[in-house]
Scaffold this motif. Structure first.
Motif, short mmCIF file in Angstrom:
data_model
loop_
_atom_site.label_atom_id
_atom_site.label_comp_id
_atom_site.label_asym_id
_atom_site.label_seq_id
_atom_site.Cartn_x
_atom_site.Cartn_y
_atom_site.Cartn_z
N HIS A 1 0.79 -1.23 0.00
CA HIS A 1 0.00 0.00 0.00
C HIS A 1 0.81 1.28 0.00
O HIS A 1 0.31 2.32 0.35
N ALA A 2 2.07 1.21 -0.37
CA ALA A 2 2.88 2.42 -0.49
C ALA A 2 3.02 2.72 -1.98
O ALA A 2 3.67 1.97 -2.70
N ARG B 1 5.98 7.42 -3.58
CA ARG B 1 6.19 7.79 -2.18
C ARG B 1 7.21 6.90 -1.48
O ARG B 1 7.34 6.95 -0.26
N ASP C 1 2.33 5.17 4.70
CA ASP C 1 2.19 5.00 3.26
C ASP C 1 3.01 6.02 2.46
O ASP C 1 3.19 5.86 1.27
N ASN C 2 3.53 7.05 3.11
CA ASN C 2 4.43 7.99 2.47
C ASN C 2 5.82 7.69 3.01
O ASN C 2 6.40 8.41 3.81
N ARG C 3 6.36 6.53 2.58
CA ARG C 3 7.52 5.91 3.20
C ARG C 3 8.74 6.81 3.34
O ARG C 3 9.48 6.71 4.31
N SER D 1 7.77 9.17 6.41
CA SER D 1 6.97 8.68 7.53
C SER D 1 7.81 8.44 8.77
O SER D 1 8.92 7.91 8.70
#
Length: 66
Positions: free
Chosen positions: A12-13, A17, A41-43, A46
């Motif tokens: 789910h990334a 991102r 999800d905004n690796r 994050s």
């Protein structure tokens, strides 16, 4: 990401991102019983378990519903 032998991909990334090396690779780890490992999800930006470690389930106070 691999969970119990199943490859879940980027999990789910969105690709845009997660472009930095530290977002694309993670050493294998075991999540301790009674804990969760959180990944944003905004690796690339994050602040998640990669920085703060595993979180005890007793510290989780809500559920994502959407």
């Amino acid at each position: 990401m691999i969970r119990n032998g199943e490859n879940l991909g980027l999990f789910h990334a969105p690709a845009e991102r997660g472009k930095k090396d530290y977002s694309l690779e993670l050493a294998p780890l075991h999540v301790a019983p009674g804990h969760v490992y959180l990944l944003g999800d905004n690796r690339d930006v994050s602040h998640d378990s990669r920085l703060m470690g595993q979180v005890p389930l007793e510290d989780v106070v809500g559920k994502v519903t959407g």
